[in-house]
Design a protein around this motif. Sequence first.
Motif, short mmCIF file in Angstrom:
data_model
loop_
_atom_site.label_atom_id
_atom_site.label_comp_id
_atom_site.label_asym_id
_atom_site.label_seq_id
_atom_site.Cartn_x
_atom_site.Cartn_y
_atom_site.Cartn_z
N ALA A 1 0.83 -1.21 0.00
CA ALA A 1 0.00 0.00 0.00
C ALA A 1 0.87 1.26 0.00
CB ALA A 1 -0.93 -0.01 1.20
N ARG A 2 1.97 1.23 0.72
CA ARG A 2 2.87 2.39 0.74
C ARG A 2 3.56 2.60 -0.61
NH1 ARG A 2 5.42 1.09 6.74
NH2 ARG A 2 4.00 2.48 7.93
N GLN A 3 3.90 1.52 -1.27
CA GLN A 3 4.58 1.62 -2.56
C GLN A 3 3.65 2.03 -3.69
OE1 GLN A 3 6.24 -2.30 -2.95
NE2 GLN A 3 7.69 -2.04 -1.26
N ASN A 4 2.33 1.84 -3.52
CA ASN A 4 1.36 2.11 -4.59
C ASN A 4 0.24 3.02 -4.09
OD1 ASN A 4 2.18 -0.05 -6.84
ND2 ASN A 4 2.33 -1.04 -4.84
N GLN B 1 -2.64 4.47 -6.30
CA GLN B 1 -3.59 3.54 -6.92
C GLN B 1 -4.34 2.67 -5.92
OE1 GLN B 1 -0.22 3.53 -8.32
NE2 GLN B 1 -0.99 5.11 -9.71
N MET B 2 -4.10 2.86 -4.62
CA MET B 2 -4.69 1.98 -3.62
C MET B 2 -6.11 2.40 -3.24
SD MET B 2 -2.67 -0.54 -2.97
CE MET B 2 -3.76 -1.18 -1.68
N GLN C 1 -12.55 3.85 0.95
CA GLN C 1 -11.55 4.92 0.96
C GLN C 1 -10.80 4.88 -0.37
OE1 GLN C 1 -10.70 7.32 3.62
NE2 GLN C 1 -9.87 8.16 1.72
N ASP C 2 -11.01 5.89 -1.21
CA ASP C 2 -10.43 5.90 -2.55
C ASP C 2 -10.05 7.34 -2.92
OD1 ASP C 2 -9.66 5.49 -5.15
OD2 ASP C 2 -11.68 5.01 -5.90
N PRO C 3 -8.74 7.64 -3.03
CA PRO C 3 -7.59 6.73 -2.84
C PRO C 3 -7.34 6.50 -1.36
CG PRO C 3 -6.81 8.92 -3.32
CD PRO C 3 -8.31 8.98 -3.47
N TRP C 4 -6.57 5.46 -1.09
CA TRP C 4 -6.25 5.08 0.29
C TRP C 4 -4.75 5.23 0.53
CZ3 TRP C 4 -4.83 -0.41 1.86
CH2 TRP C 4 -4.58 -0.49 3.24
N VAL C 5 -4.39 6.15 1.40
CA VAL C 5 -3.01 6.33 1.82
C VAL C 5 -2.91 5.78 3.24
CG1 VAL C 5 -1.11 7.94 2.19
CG2 VAL C 5 -2.77 8.35 0.36
N HIS D 1 -4.79 7.94 6.31
CA HIS D 1 -6.22 7.75 6.49
C HIS D 1 -6.56 6.82 7.66
CE1 HIS D 1 -6.36 8.91 2.03
NE2 HIS D 1 -6.89 9.91 2.73
N GLY D 2 -5.60 6.55 8.50
CA GLY D 2 -5.83 5.72 9.67
C GLY D 2 -4.56 5.67 10.50
N GLU D 3 -4.61 4.87 11.55
CA GLU D 3 -3.47 4.75 12.46
C GLU D 3 -3.06 3.29 12.56
OE1 GLU D 3 -2.25 5.66 17.12
OE2 GLU D 3 -4.22 6.23 16.34
#
Length: 300
Positions: free
Chosen positions: A234-237, A240-241, A268-272, A276-278
């Motif tokens: 998720a961190r690398q993309n 697009q996540m 959640q779009d996009p999702w970082v 967007h969370g902990e």
Amino acid sequence: MYEFAGEGKHFIAYHNTEKIGHEFNGERFVPGERWNWSTKKSPEQFLGGKIWCVSGQSSPRRYLAYGWYEADEIEAMDDGDFPFVICGDVGFAFPKPVCLNDQPWIAGFLKSQSNFSLGMQQIHPDFVRELEELGRSCRDLQLVVPSDDGGKQAPSTPTQQGFQASPEDRKLIESYAVGWAKEHFEEQGFVVEVVGKPFDLRCTRESEFKFVEVKGTVGQLGEVILTKNEVEFARQNRSQMVLFVVHGIQLVDDAIARVAVGGDVFLQDPWVVDEHGELTANQYRYRLQADGMLLVVQYK
């Protein structure tokens, strides 16, 4: 004071996406809020009746049913186009909209409703039977009723993702959530490939593509479990996540097998993942130092 002139009757409430300017997204069926529909017609005729909610969108036309509710109150609004709101506390909400196009009776239903061109209309008894049968066959229905304090009762569920579920139940929940997500993105025009790891779905639409991480939980929206590989991917993309969470799933034993039903979607779009969370670590791998003292204990 309005009379309950609609008791025992069924009515269609139609949302024309193009005319109203936005897609119907179920905002009228939020737990904790009264169900409602706006109209410019004389409201007495609907009181006591059952309101079936349908939207139409795209070309060729696609008709989606969202559920029904019992009309028990009228509110007057300062709106010249739609001066009345038909409200209700009790009804069935379809967690996933039901497409009516494939129903064998849809052509006759459209004809009887003049293609939904006349606003809120009474439904012919023949099609009431079809709609009620459709409702009974949909296991995803969840009854929402008022509680004693005037709010809505909801199932009491944990807030974390499946810590106490058996491996079989976890697999059932995951499969249910992935199927829902796959259907959602296919409805948006994506070609969907189920991948599994380190993400669940690859969605492609012309030059656009998304990586979708899907989570399912019997709890209310709170925490989900992410693996180390899922977080790193998720961190690398990040651009697009997408995160797709189905929460509030219920597991039901019927006469044949255990099935997953119900639930609501958080998207959640996009999702970082880091924004967007902990993230909270719930496990560590501890590597011992090689120069540590080795203690050998023999048991007799």
